[in-house]
Design a protein around this motif. Structure first.
Motif, PDB file in Angstrom:
ATOM      1  N   LYS A  19      -3.746  -2.628 -18.648  1.00 40.63           N
ATOM      2  CA  LYS A  19      -4.639  -3.485 -19.429  1.00 40.63           C
ATOM      3  C   LYS A  19      -3.943  -4.761 -19.918  1.00 40.63           C
ATOM      4  O   LYS A  19      -4.478  -5.856 -19.815  1.00 40.63           O
ATOM      5  CB  LYS A  19      -5.180  -2.703 -20.625  1.00 40.63           C
ATOM      6  N   GLU A  20      -2.696  -4.592 -20.401  1.00 42.22           N
ATOM      7  CA  GLU A  20      -2.001  -5.759 -20.971  1.00 42.22           C
ATOM      8  C   GLU A  20      -1.440  -6.676 -19.883  1.00 42.22           C
ATOM      9  O   GLU A  20      -1.684  -7.876 -19.887  1.00 42.22           O
ATOM     10  CB  GLU A  20      -0.838  -5.284 -21.847  1.00 42.22           C
ATOM     11  N   ASP A  21      -0.690  -6.091 -18.935  1.00 41.73           N
ATOM     12  CA  ASP A  21       0.047  -6.897 -17.950  1.00 41.73           C
ATOM     13  C   ASP A  21      -0.842  -7.632 -16.959  1.00 41.73           C
ATOM     14  O   ASP A  21      -0.579  -8.760 -16.579  1.00 41.73           O
ATOM     15  CB  ASP A  21       0.943  -5.999 -17.075  1.00 41.73           C
ATOM     16  N   ARG A  22      -1.797  -6.937 -16.464  1.00 46.30           N
ATOM     17  CA  ARG A  22      -2.688  -7.439 -15.422  1.00 46.30           C
ATOM     18  C   ARG A  22      -1.930  -7.869 -14.172  1.00 46.30           C
ATOM     19  O   ARG A  22      -2.293  -8.816 -13.479  1.00 46.30           O
ATOM     20  CB  ARG A  22      -3.553  -8.592 -15.943  1.00 46.30           C
ATOM     21  N   VAL A  23      -0.806  -7.194 -13.888  1.00 48.58           N
ATOM     22  CA  VAL A  23      -0.103  -7.435 -12.624  1.00 48.58           C
ATOM     23  C   VAL A  23      -0.487  -6.258 -11.722  1.00 48.58           C
ATOM     24  O   VAL A  23      -0.163  -5.118 -12.034  1.00 48.58           O
ATOM     25  CB  VAL A  23       1.431  -7.464 -12.824  1.00 48.58           C
ATOM     26  N   PRO A  24      -1.222  -6.503 -10.639  1.00 45.65           N
ATOM     27  CA  PRO A  24      -1.767  -5.354  -9.914  1.00 45.65           C
ATOM     28  C   PRO A  24      -0.743  -4.547  -9.121  1.00 45.65           C
ATOM     29  O   PRO A  24       0.207  -5.088  -8.563  1.00 45.65           O
ATOM     30  CB  PRO A  24      -2.791  -5.991  -8.978  1.00 45.65           C
ATOM     31  N   LEU A  25      -1.001  -3.251  -9.111  1.00 48.85           N
ATOM     32  CA  LEU A  25      -0.242  -2.322  -8.270  1.00 48.85           C
ATOM     33  C   LEU A  25      -1.136  -1.964  -7.102  1.00 48.85           C
ATOM     34  O   LEU A  25      -2.342  -1.791  -7.270  1.00 48.85           O
ATOM     35  CB  LEU A  25       0.066  -1.042  -9.049  1.00 48.85           C
ATOM     36  N   LYS A  26      -0.515  -1.830  -5.938  1.00 49.51           N
ATOM     37  CA  LYS A  26      -1.308  -1.442  -4.778  1.00 49.51           C
ATOM     38  C   LYS A  26      -1.197   0.070  -4.596  1.00 49.51           C
ATOM     39  O   LYS A  26      -0.082   0.601  -4.477  1.00 49.51           O
ATOM     40  CB  LYS A  26      -0.798  -2.173  -3.543  1.00 49.51           C
ATOM     41  N   PHE A  27      -2.328   0.731  -4.600  1.00 49.19           N
ATOM     42  CA  PHE A  27      -2.380   2.180  -4.376  1.00 49.19           C
ATOM     43  C   PHE A  27      -2.910   2.420  -2.974  1.00 49.19           C
ATOM     44  O   PHE A  27      -3.943   1.875  -2.601  1.00 49.19           O
ATOM     45  CB  PHE A  27      -3.339   2.847  -5.378  1.00 49.19           C
ATOM     46  N   GLU A  28      -2.224   3.273  -2.221  1.00 48.93           N
ATOM     47  CA  GLU A  28      -2.702   3.627  -0.879  1.00 48.93           C
ATOM     48  C   GLU A  28      -2.753   5.143  -0.775  1.00 48.93           C
ATOM     49  O   GLU A  28      -1.730   5.807  -0.938  1.00 48.93           O
ATOM     50  CB  GLU A  28      -1.746   3.084   0.172  1.00 48.93           C
ATOM     51  N   VAL A  29      -3.944   5.655  -0.549  1.00 48.39           N
ATOM     52  CA  VAL A  29      -4.106   7.104  -0.399  1.00 48.39           C
ATOM     53  C   VAL A  29      -4.409   7.365   1.077  1.00 48.39           C
ATOM     54  O   VAL A  29      -5.482   7.027   1.566  1.00 48.39           O
ATOM     55  CB  VAL A  29      -5.284   7.632  -1.251  1.00 48.39           C
ATOM     56  N   SER A  30      -3.429   7.954   1.769  1.00 51.10           N
ATOM     57  CA  SER A  30      -3.619   8.183   3.208  1.00 51.10           C
ATOM     58  C   SER A  30      -3.975   9.641   3.452  1.00 51.10           C
ATOM     59  O   SER A  30      -3.446  10.539   2.779  1.00 51.10           O
ATOM     60  CB  SER A  30      -2.349   7.842   3.966  1.00 51.10           C
ATOM     61  N   PHE A  31      -4.838   9.825   4.422  1.00 49.90           N
ATOM     62  CA  PHE A  31      -5.307  11.186   4.744  1.00 49.90           C
ATOM     63  C   PHE A  31      -4.615  11.655   6.008  1.00 49.90           C
ATOM     64  O   PHE A  31      -4.608  10.946   7.017  1.00 49.90           O
ATOM     65  CB  PHE A  31      -6.832  11.162   4.935  1.00 49.90           C
ATOM     66  N   LEU A  32      -4.026  12.859   5.930  1.00 48.95           N
ATOM     67  CA  LEU A  32      -3.334  13.400   7.100  1.00 48.95           C
ATOM     68  C   LEU A  32      -4.177  14.486   7.745  1.00 48.95           C
ATOM     69  O   LEU A  32      -4.982  15.144   7.072  1.00 48.95           O
ATOM     70  CB  LEU A  32      -1.975  13.976   6.684  1.00 48.95           C
ATOM     71  N   ALA A  33      -3.951  14.667   9.038  1.00 49.60           N
ATOM     72  CA  ALA A  33      -4.609  15.780   9.727  1.00 49.60           C
ATOM     73  C   ALA A  33      -4.132  17.062   9.046  1.00 49.60           C
ATOM     74  O   ALA A  33      -2.982  17.147   8.640  1.00 49.60           O
ATOM     75  CB  ALA A  33      -4.202  15.771  11.192  1.00 49.60           C
ATOM     76  N   GLY A  34      -4.997  18.021   8.881  1.00 49.71           N
ATOM     77  CA  GLY A  34      -4.583  19.266   8.232  1.00 49.71           C
ATOM     78  C   GLY A  34      -4.877  19.254   6.746  1.00 49.71           C
ATOM     79  O   GLY A  34      -4.650  20.248   6.061  1.00 49.71           O
ATOM     80  N   GLY A  35      -5.349  18.107   6.218  1.00 46.03           N
ATOM     81  CA  GLY A  35      -5.822  18.102   4.837  1.00 46.03           C
ATOM     82  C   GLY A  35      -4.850  17.556   3.811  1.00 46.03           C
ATOM     83  O   GLY A  35      -5.215  17.411   2.644  1.00 46.03           O
ATOM     84  N   SER A  36      -3.596  17.249   4.202  1.00 41.53           N
ATOM     85  CA  SER A  36      -2.673  16.698   3.205  1.00 41.53           C
ATOM     86  C   SER A  36      -3.054  15.258   2.904  1.00 41.53           C
ATOM     87  O   SER A  36      -3.652  14.580   3.740  1.00 41.53           O
ATOM     88  CB  SER A  36      -1.241  16.693   3.737  1.00 41.53           C
ATOM     89  N   ILE A  37      -2.690  14.809   1.710  1.00 45.34           N
ATOM     90  CA  ILE A  37      -2.847  13.383   1.445  1.00 45.34           C
ATOM     91  C   ILE A  37      -1.533  12.815   0.914  1.00 45.34           C
ATOM     92  O   ILE A  37      -0.666  13.537   0.425  1.00 45.34           O
ATOM     93  CB  ILE A  37      -3.994  13.060   0.467  1.00 45.34           C
TER      94      ILE A  37
END
Ligand code: NOJ
Length: 957
Positions: free
Chosen positions: A98-116
């Motif tokens: 909220k204060e900084d407003r410097v964005p972080l990039k989040f990447e949620v990758s999906f693997l075969a077999g159900g892992s992320i």
């Protein structure tokens, strides 16, 4: 081992490093706690823990959104609206504070077999964060992981109870699973069949220290830009870059893994529980002298893999980070499930285990494995990290070590005595004193004038020699290893980035080869080649010790965090990887010293996720007392849970002198460690088995022979572990996943699926031992074949010769029963199969055999049989992994004469008298006999004479 506090502050020029260490080691007392940091003394850990306390409690740091009153967790971070989208197999979102407003990039990758996989870092970092942990750990250096096809993912967005959420549904998997990301505050929930299983940031502990420039003028005092511990100052040139995240396991009451700690198997809480610890579990490879039991302090290895288990499911988390890491564990008997997931009619409260992971630097990179079975969880882990390398056959035998066997004559005497007393063994070990002044790859010429000849003599009976090679290189211009590495600039650099780092270890002033420099690592590997390592032969193997690395005069007995590695990376980023890369370089050296390559054998003390690819580890400097014998079980189990299957503890205890009873009991336990080595400190009394006299010698001999008898079973388990990731030494819950009473059991354990071991861990022989026989199954004492029906509890009185080892009904265990001097000499021995009939009258098992040393099995040169018993008929068929190939045919031919010489069927209800053997289109009938403690206990088919590699059936009637 190390010298502890006394090592520090030595005047430069103090020469007799080892002598000081030795005299200190004479007294076995408590760990020097003051040598090692607590969370409060590690500035980033303290910052995150205080932040978590503030978030959880009433006093919230500025900017926190949500909180108890709003029904949502408090957090400083939210998803930037409008940024969530799917990009191939990855869900991308920007998150900001909220204060900084410097964005972080989040990447949620999906693997075969159900892992992320969740990765997070600054969208536009000021400078790169260290991101090579994946390169050193993941399959294909992390480049080609098996991701899910993008078309199997469907993103929907909406609001739940006023909060914007984005849900990715994954189609095509057996279970319906989905990932839900809430915007404000951000959280990620992994759902299986609509039920939350793993939640990230549901407690709002996520905190990400963004890369920044040092503020001019004033130096902040909270350890962000400089930190002092005792007399050491960490210069922190890049400032703070740590991050922390809470990961909650919903519906679970037990979590396991994250070795190495001398603590119980089911991880105790570290916050908010008077019976728990007051410090988080620490992952930071350290040489801890006289380590304390029941303690979350860091030890020699670190594997950031945790499993959670309940009667319904098993799931896992890999926190892929090699910097100093702390993990808090909280047990919540009844935690509120966020409004986002409360299902109608449900109470909305479930037990859960909440964990808080805090790392000093690098990229945030987390894998979630959804199970739901244990085997699924390991399959998911094995899909991204290669599992245990198939060892040489001799490596599973008995290793005889001590610091030190003095000279060639001493070694040969040990060898002769082993033979004289009928104790099989495979390897004799030489510790640091065999060298010329702790210059590794050299020999003390007085004591070892003819090392190659010595190896030749041992080799006659299939024995091997192991020598120690530690990572500290004596700074000595006349020492080739030092001069070459120095000239080529292969050493880790001091904080100035140009001069070689210098510190103290066994040889005195030393430097350390930088294995992060691939050229340096390749050069180091070559030093193991027989043309470089004088006096080495193909019968010589290696032990890497002190590779945390141990630096006697460094902070916490290790390298300064601001020392520099290849590429300009500070040691802080790579600390927990160093030992593994050193281990790898050694294993590579041994593997490539001959062509075609043979499998290496290198023991390491330090380790990380992935070390299982290079060789075994052991639990370091334990103590010769009963408490350490007991503690070795959860320690080796935790390693197995974390994929470090090939591990063991020093049998007998390193420090101190075990009495005869303790030593005998330790052998009886030690034969069940995947890595079975007796070892002792230089100041202890000699304790080779024959020195104990009778009856101890007989009991120890019996134990060691039992190990050798079962080598075919062990070898088959190692093959399985390498392919599936399944532990070899297993906690009871892995085999009995619904039996809640076993979830915290860390005395009894299973070896594979078939054998339950209940070690005797008490000096008092009069003390009966309690055994719980799980499941609706028959259990057979492996020596007497007495049967017990589960589920039941029984008490046993155990004389010193008695052990409590039970075969599980329904299993088939392959053995080799001829007493030989070494495993190598057993390669052509016939097999005996034990069929332990289960409650249903059936049994199953497997047998894997190959040449025990080469890589030809990778081309199919192995025999793998599925063995099954039903309707009183034992059948051997090739496994599904067996495929026809020239290599397969050649190996099968070489094994043509190796036969099954005996079948023992234990627990048949009706005595049967004849066996009809069908093989190769022919049929023969042979008489069967009965033996054992009860007339109907064993049915023995003597010499059915069927080759191990062929199809056959033996029908009893
Ligand atoms: C420490 C190791 O842990 C121990 O096993 C070894 O004997 C000593 N170093 C001496 O090399």
């Amino acid at each position: 081992m190390k010298i502890g506090t006394a090592a520090k502050g030595w005047p430069v020029g103090l020469v007799c490093v080892a002598a000081v260490a030795l005299s200190l080691a004479l007294t076995v007392d408590a760990v020097k706690r003051e040598d090692f940091k607590t969370c409060e003394q590690s500035a980033f850990c303290l910052r995150h823990r205080q932040f978590a306390e503030a978030v959880a409690g009433a006093s919230k740091p500025a900017g926190i959104v949500g909180g108890a009153a709003s029904g949502q967790p408090a957090s400083q971070y939210s998803v930037v609206p409008g940024t969530v989208h799917l990009d191939g197999h990855t869900l991308v979102a920007l998150v900001e504070q909220k204060e900084d407003r410097v964005p972080l990039k989040f990447e949620v990758s999906f693997l075969a077999g159900g892992s992320i996989r969740l990765r997070a870092q600054e969208e536009t970092p000021l400078f790169p964060r260290f991101d090579d942990t994946q390169k050193h750990t993941l399959r294909g250096e992390g480049r080609d992981l098996p991701y899910a096809p993008p078309e199997s993912l469907r993103l929907t967005s909406g609001t739940v109870n006023g909060v914007a959420v984005h849900t990715v549904n994954v189609t095509g998997a057996a279970d319906a699973f989905s990932v839900r990301v809430a915007e404000q505050p951000w959280s990620l929930t992994y759902l299986r069949n609509d039920k939350p299983v793993i939640q990230l940031n549901s407690k709002g502990f996520f905190k990400f220290e963004q890369l920044r420039k040092c503020p001019d003028g004033d130096t902040p005092t909270d350890g962000e830009w400089e930190e002092t511990f005792r007399t050491w100052t960490d210069s922190k040139p890049r400032g703070p870059e740590s991050f922390g995240l809470d990961i909650s396991f919903v519906g679970f009451e037990h979590v396991y893994g994250i070795p190495e700690h001398a603590s119980p198997l089911s991880l105790k809480p570290t916050r908010g529980d008077k019976d728990g610890y007051d410090q988080p579990y620490r992952l930071y490879n350290l040489d801890v002298f006289e380590y304390e039991l029941d303690n979350p302090m860091a030890l020699y290895g670190s594997i950031p893999l945790m499993l959670a288990h309940s009667a319904e499911a098993t799931v896992g988390v890999l926190w892929l980070n090699a910097a100093e890491t702390w993990v808090d564990v909280t047990h919540e008997r009844s935690s509120a499930i966020s409004n986002l997931f409360r299902r109608s009619g449900g109470a909305g409260r479930e037990p859960s285990v909440s964990t808080h992971w805090i790392s000093e630097s690098g990229v945030m990179d987390v894998f979630l494995f959804p199970g739901p079975t244990v085997a699924d969880t390991y399959q998911q882990y094995a899909a991204i990290v290669e599992q245990t390398a198939l060892p040489r056959d001799f490596a599973l035998g008995y290793h005889q070590s001590r610091w030190n066997y003095l000279d060639e004559e001493d070694v040969l005497t040990i060898n002769d005595k082993m033979h004289e007393h009928g104790i099989p063994y495979d390897v004799i070990w030489l510790d640091i004193e065999h060298t010329d002044g702790k210059r590794y790859f050299t020999w003390d010429g007085q004591k070892f004038p003819d090392p190659a000849g010595l190896q030749g003599q041992l080799g006659r009976d299939g024995h091997q020699l192991v020598t120690i090679v530690d990572p500290h290189v004596k700074r000595d211009t006349s020492y080739r290893i030092w001069s070459e590495a120095n000239e080529r600039g292969y050493f880790i650099k001091a904080r100035d980035g140009s001069s070689a780092f210098q510190g103290w270890c066994w040889p005195g002033d030393s430097s350390w080869v930088d294995c992060f420099d691939s050229e340096a690592a390749a050069w180091f590997s070559e030093q193991y080649h027989m043309d470089k390592y004088n006096g080495s032969t193909r019968n010589l193997f290696i032990w890497n010790d002190m590779n945390e690395p141990s630096v006697f005069n460094g902070p916490e007995i290790t390298l300064d965090k601001d020392a520099q590695h290849h590429g300009g990376w500070e040691h802080r980023n790579v600390h927990n990887l160093y030992g593994m890369l050193y281990h790898k370089a050694s294993a590579d050296g041994l593997r490539t010293r001959e062509s075609p390559n043979l499998r290496p054998f290198v023991l390491s003390r330090a380790y990380f996720a992935g070390s299982q690819r290079y060789g075994p580890i052991w639990t370091g400097d334990n103590t010769a007392d009963w408490a350490h014998l007991r503690a070795s079980v959860p320690m080796v189990l935790s390693n197995n849970i974390a994929g470090m299957h090939f591990s063991g503890a020093d049998v007998g205890g390193f420090f101190g002198n075990p009495d005869e009873t303790l030593l005998t009991r330790w052998y009886q336990l030690g034969i069940w460690y995947p890595f079975f080595r007796a070892h002792a400190h230089i100041d202890t009394k000699r304790r080779e088995p024959w020195l104990l006299g009778e009856p101890y010698l007989t009991h120890i001999r019996d134990a060691v022979r039992e190990r050798y008898r079962l080598l075919p079973y062990w070898y088959t388990l190692f093959r399985e572990a390498g392919l599936t990731g399944m532990p070899i030494m297993r906690p009871m819950w892995i085999e009995f996943p619904a039996e809640k009473g076993l979830f915290a059991e860390d005395k009894a354990f299973m070896v594979g699926q078939a054998i339950m071991v209940v070690p005797v861990t008490d000096s008092d022989a009069a003390q009966p031992v309690d055994v719980a026989f799980p499941a609706q199954e028959n259990w057979y004492n492996m020596r007497t074949h007495d049967m017990y029906m589960g589920p039941a509890r029984r008490q046993f009185s155990v004389g010193l010769g008695d052990t409590l080892v039970f075969a599980r009904g329904g299993s088939i265990v392959p053995t080799r029963e001829r007493n030989r001097r070494s495993a190598v000499l057993m390669r052509r021995d016939p097999f005996t199969l034990y069929v332990y009939v289960g409650r249903a009258g059936t049994a199953a098992g497997r047998l894997y055999v190959d040449d025990g040393e080469s890589y030809e099995y990778e081309d199919g040169a192995f025999i793998e049989r599925e063995l099954s018993f039903a309707n009183a008929t034992l059948v051997s068929r090739p496994s599904a992994r067996t495929t026809a190939s020239a290599a397969q045919a050649a190996f099968a031919k070489s094994m043509e004469r190796v036969r099954i010489e005996r079948v023992v069927v234990v627990g048949l209800r009706n005595p049967l008298t004849r066996a009809t053997v069908r093989a190769g289109g022919e049929e023969r009938t042979i008489e069967v006999s009965y033996s054992g403690s009860r007339a109907d206990a064993e049915c023995v088919v003597r010499d059915p004479a069927v080759p191990v590699g062929s199809d056959w059936e033996i029908a009893l009637s």
